[in-house]
Design a protein around this motif. Structure first.
Motif, mmCIF file in Angstrom:
data_model
loop_
_atom_site.group_PDB
_atom_site.id
_atom_site.type_symbol
_atom_site.label_atom_id
_atom_site.label_comp_id
_atom_site.label_asym_id
_atom_site.label_seq_id
_atom_site.Cartn_x
_atom_site.Cartn_y
_atom_site.Cartn_z
ATOM 1 N N LYS A 15 0.829 -1.195 0.000
ATOM 2 C CA LYS A 15 0.000 0.000 0.000
ATOM 3 C C LYS A 15 0.873 1.258 0.000
ATOM 4 C CE LYS A 15 -4.329 -1.548 0.643
ATOM 5 N NZ LYS A 15 -5.550 -1.039 0.071
ATOM 6 N N ALA A 16 0.228 2.405 -0.279
ATOM 7 C CA ALA A 16 0.943 3.673 -0.340
ATOM 8 C C ALA A 16 1.620 4.002 0.996
ATOM 9 C CB ALA A 16 -0.014 4.788 -0.743
ATOM 10 N N PRO A 20 2.196 -4.020 3.830
ATOM 11 C CA PRO A 20 1.761 -5.040 2.867
ATOM 12 C C PRO A 20 0.251 -5.085 2.783
ATOM 13 C CG PRO A 20 3.397 -5.913 4.408
ATOM 14 C CD PRO A 20 2.978 -4.569 4.923
ATOM 15 N N ALA A 21 -0.265 -5.201 1.573
ATOM 16 C CA ALA A 21 -1.712 -5.203 1.388
ATOM 17 C C ALA A 21 -2.371 -6.320 2.176
ATOM 18 C CB ALA A 21 -2.045 -5.328 -0.101
ATOM 19 N N GLN A 22 -1.759 -7.504 2.209
ATOM 20 C CA GLN A 22 -2.360 -8.641 2.910
ATOM 21 C C GLN A 22 -2.495 -8.365 4.402
ATOM 22 O OE1 GLN A 22 -3.759 -11.161 1.449
ATOM 23 N NE2 GLN A 22 -4.257 -12.328 3.259
ATOM 24 N N ASN A 23 -1.616 -7.534 4.959
ATOM 25 C CA ASN A 23 -1.678 -7.233 6.391
ATOM 26 C C ASN A 23 -2.771 -6.222 6.727
ATOM 27 O OD1 ASN A 23 0.433 -8.953 6.747
ATOM 28 N ND2 ASN A 23 1.984 -7.356 6.938
ATOM 29 N N ARG A 24 -3.456 -5.687 5.711
ATOM 30 C CA ARG A 24 -4.490 -4.696 5.940
ATOM 31 C C ARG A 24 -5.866 -5.323 6.106
ATOM 32 N NH1 ARG A 24 -3.057 0.565 4.359
ATOM 33 N NH2 ARG A 24 -5.085 1.058 5.169
ATOM 34 N N SER A 25 -5.923 -6.669 6.230
ATOM 35 C CA SER A 25 -7.219 -7.342 6.291
ATOM 36 C C SER A 25 -7.587 -7.753 7.718
ATOM 37 C CB SER A 25 -7.233 -8.550 5.358
ATOM 38 O OG SER A 25 -6.218 -9.460 5.707
ATOM 39 N N ALA A 61 -8.197 -8.897 -5.207
ATOM 40 C CA ALA A 61 -8.864 -7.654 -4.796
ATOM 41 C C ALA A 61 -8.747 -6.593 -5.884
ATOM 42 C CB ALA A 61 -8.259 -7.154 -3.487
ATOM 43 N N ASP A 62 -7.573 -6.491 -6.495
ATOM 44 C CA ASP A 62 -7.397 -5.531 -7.581
ATOM 45 C C ASP A 62 -8.260 -5.871 -8.791
ATOM 46 O OD1 ASP A 62 -5.704 -3.658 -6.462
ATOM 47 O OD2 ASP A 62 -3.874 -4.660 -7.112
ATOM 48 N N TYR A 63 -8.480 -7.165 -9.028
ATOM 49 C CA TYR A 63 -9.346 -7.555 -10.135
ATOM 50 C C TYR A 63 -10.793 -7.141 -9.866
ATOM 51 C CZ TYR A 63 -6.653 -9.817 -13.767
ATOM 52 O OH TYR A 63 -5.838 -10.027 -14.846
ATOM 53 N N PHE A 64 -11.253 -7.275 -8.618
ATOM 54 C CA PHE A 64 -12.591 -6.780 -8.278
ATOM 55 C C PHE A 64 -12.670 -5.269 -8.514
ATOM 56 C CE2 PHE A 64 -13.354 -10.697 -5.712
ATOM 57 C CZ PHE A 64 -14.625 -10.989 -6.164
ATOM 58 N N HIS A 120 -13.846 -6.650 2.336
ATOM 59 C CA HIS A 120 -12.564 -7.338 2.473
ATOM 60 C C HIS A 120 -11.657 -6.980 1.303
ATOM 61 C CE1 HIS A 120 -10.453 -11.468 3.369
ATOM 62 N NE2 HIS A 120 -9.651 -10.430 3.546
ATOM 63 N N ALA A 121 -12.202 -7.001 0.089
ATOM 64 C CA ALA A 121 -11.411 -6.654 -1.099
ATOM 65 C C ALA A 121 -10.855 -5.239 -0.991
ATOM 66 C CB ALA A 121 -12.257 -6.802 -2.354
ATOM 67 N N SER A 122 -11.670 -4.323 -0.459
ATOM 68 C CA SER A 122 -11.233 -2.925 -0.384
ATOM 69 C C SER A 122 -10.027 -2.745 0.533
ATOM 70 C CB SER A 122 -12.382 -2.029 0.082
ATOM 71 O OG SER A 122 -12.661 -2.225 1.461
ATOM 72 N N LYS A 123 -9.856 -3.662 1.480
ATOM 73 C CA LYS A 123 -8.706 -3.587 2.387
ATOM 74 C C LYS A 123 -7.421 -4.040 1.704
ATOM 75 C CE LYS A 123 -11.011 -2.305 6.076
ATOM 76 N NZ LYS A 123 -10.786 -0.982 6.692
ATOM 77 N N LEU A 124 -7.560 -4.848 0.651
ATOM 78 C CA LEU A 124 -6.382 -5.414 -0.012
ATOM 79 C C LEU A 124 -6.050 -4.741 -1.339
ATOM 80 C CD1 LEU A 124 -7.059 -9.243 0.491
ATOM 81 C CD2 LEU A 124 -5.658 -7.743 1.900
ATOM 82 N N GLN A 125 -7.027 -4.089 -1.959
ATOM 83 C CA GLN A 125 -6.810 -3.569 -3.307
ATOM 84 C C GLN A 125 -5.772 -2.459 -3.311
ATOM 85 O OE1 GLN A 125 -10.984 -2.100 -3.566
ATOM 86 N NE2 GLN A 125 -10.081 -0.313 -4.583
ATOM 87 N N THR A 126 -5.038 -2.361 -4.426
ATOM 88 C CA THR A 126 -4.051 -1.299 -4.612
ATOM 89 C C THR A 126 -4.452 -0.383 -5.763
ATOM 90 O OG1 THR A 126 -2.660 -2.649 -6.087
ATOM 91 C CG2 THR A 126 -2.213 -2.779 -3.721
ATOM 92 N N ILE A 127 -5.622 -0.590 -6.325
ATOM 93 C CA ILE A 127 -6.168 0.263 -7.385
ATOM 94 C C ILE A 127 -7.259 1.146 -6.784
ATOM 95 C CG2 ILE A 127 -7.642 0.217 -9.450
ATOM 96 C CD1 ILE A 127 -6.033 -2.079 -10.462
ATOM 97 N N HIS A 128 -7.230 2.418 -7.150
ATOM 98 C CA HIS A 128 -8.246 3.346 -6.652
ATOM 99 C C HIS A 128 -9.617 3.031 -7.233
ATOM 100 C CE1 HIS A 128 -6.507 6.416 -4.163
ATOM 101 N NE2 HIS A 128 -5.569 6.724 -5.026
ATOM 102 N N ASP A 129 -10.651 3.123 -6.405
ATOM 103 C CA ASP A 129 -12.012 3.198 -6.920
ATOM 104 C C ASP A 129 -12.171 4.536 -7.640
ATOM 105 O OD1 ASP A 129 -13.358 1.665 -3.926
ATOM 106 O OD2 ASP A 129 -12.745 0.743 -5.815
ATOM 107 N N ASP A 130 -13.152 4.638 -8.511
ATOM 108 C CA ASP A 130 -13.355 5.860 -9.277
ATOM 109 C C ASP A 130 -14.795 6.325 -9.088
ATOM 110 O OD1 ASP A 130 -13.494 7.845 -11.381
ATOM 111 O OD2 ASP A 130 -11.644 6.928 -12.132
#
Length: 199
Positions: A15-16, A20-25, A61-64, A120-130
Motif C-alpha cells: 500500500k501507499a 503489505p496489502a495482505q496485512n491490511r485485512s 482484490a485488484d481484479y474486483f 474485504h477486497a477494499s482492504k487489499l486492493q491497490t487500485i483506486h475506486d473511481d
C-alpha cells in the motif's frame, strides 16, 4: 477531478503507506491457514502455500476493483465514440471478471482461502475506486490503461512468488492472466494514441 490510477507503484502488493496489502485485512478471517473444513491438502509446505496465498489475494482484490471501474466507465460513457468504447469496456470488464474465479480456486487448491466480501477486497486492493461525477472518454481510456499496466506488474510479482515457492500451477495460471492484461493494455494504448478522436 483527476485521480491517480493506483495506490501504489511498487508492483508487490504494498500500500501507499508502506504496509503489505495482505496485512491490511485485520477483522476478516485469515486466509492462511484455512479452518480445518477448508484446508485442502497440498504437497507444498505451509510456508510456501502461505506465501502464494498472500501474493495472490491482493491481486484478486485488484481484479474486483478493476472490474467495477471498467463497468463504471462502460455505464457512464458519453461522446461520439460511445458505441466502440462502450463495447470495448464491456468486453474488458467481462475478461477481468472471468480471471477472478481461477485465481481463487488456485488458492483453495493449496489450502488457503480468499476474499469474503467487497469490504474485504477494499482492504487489499491497490487500485483506486473511481467515484467521479463525470470522466471524459479519453480520461477513461487513460485511467484504465494505467490500471491495467499496474495489474500486469502485480501479476508478475505474484508469479515470481509462485515460482519461488514451487507452485508451478499458480505460476502457469498467472502467465495466462498476464497475457490477457497485456492485451487489454495494448488495445487501450492504441486507442489513447488518437486522443482527439475520443473526446
Amino acid at each position: 477531478m483527476t485521480m491517480t490510477a493506483s495506490k501504489t507503484s511498487t508492483g508487490n502488493g504494498v500500500k501507499a503507506d508502506g504496509s503489505p496489502a495482505q496485512n491490511r485485512s485485520e477483522g476478516f478471517p485469515k486466509t492462511y491457514p484455512a479452518v480445518p473444513q477448508l484446508s485442502t491438502p497440498t504437497d507444498l509446505t505451509p510456508a510456501q502455500a502461505k506465501a502464494v496465498t498472500d501474493a495472490v489475494n491482493p491481486l484478486i482484490a485488484d481484479y474486483f476493483a478493476l472490474y467495477a471501474k471498467t463497468k463504471n466507465f462502460h455505464w457512464h460513457l458519453s461522446g461520439p465514440r460511445f458505441r466502440d468504447l462502450h463495447l470495448l469496456f464491456d468486453k474488458q470488464a467481462t475478461q477481468v471478471l472471468e480471471g477472478i474465479d481461477p485465481m481463487v480456486e488456485r488458492i483453495r487448491k493449496i489450502g488457503g482461502t480468499s476474499i469474503r466480501s467487497l469490504t474485504h477486497a477494499s482492504k487489499l486492493q491497490t487500485i483506486h475506486d473511481d467515484n467521479d461525477e463525470f470522466v471524459a472518454p479519453q480520461e477513461m481510456v487513460h485511467r484504465l490503461l494505467q490500471d491495467n499496466r499496474h495489474i500486469a506488474e502485480q501479476i508478475r510479482a505474484a508469479a515470481n512468488v509462485a515460482d519461488d515457492n514451487k507452485d508451478i500451477a499458480t505460476s502457469s495460471l498467472l502467465e495466462t492472466i498476464l497475457d490477457d492484461a497485456e492485451r487489454r493494455t495494448w488495445f487501450l494504448y492504441e486507442i489513447a494514441q488518437d486522443s482527439e478522436a475520443i473526446r
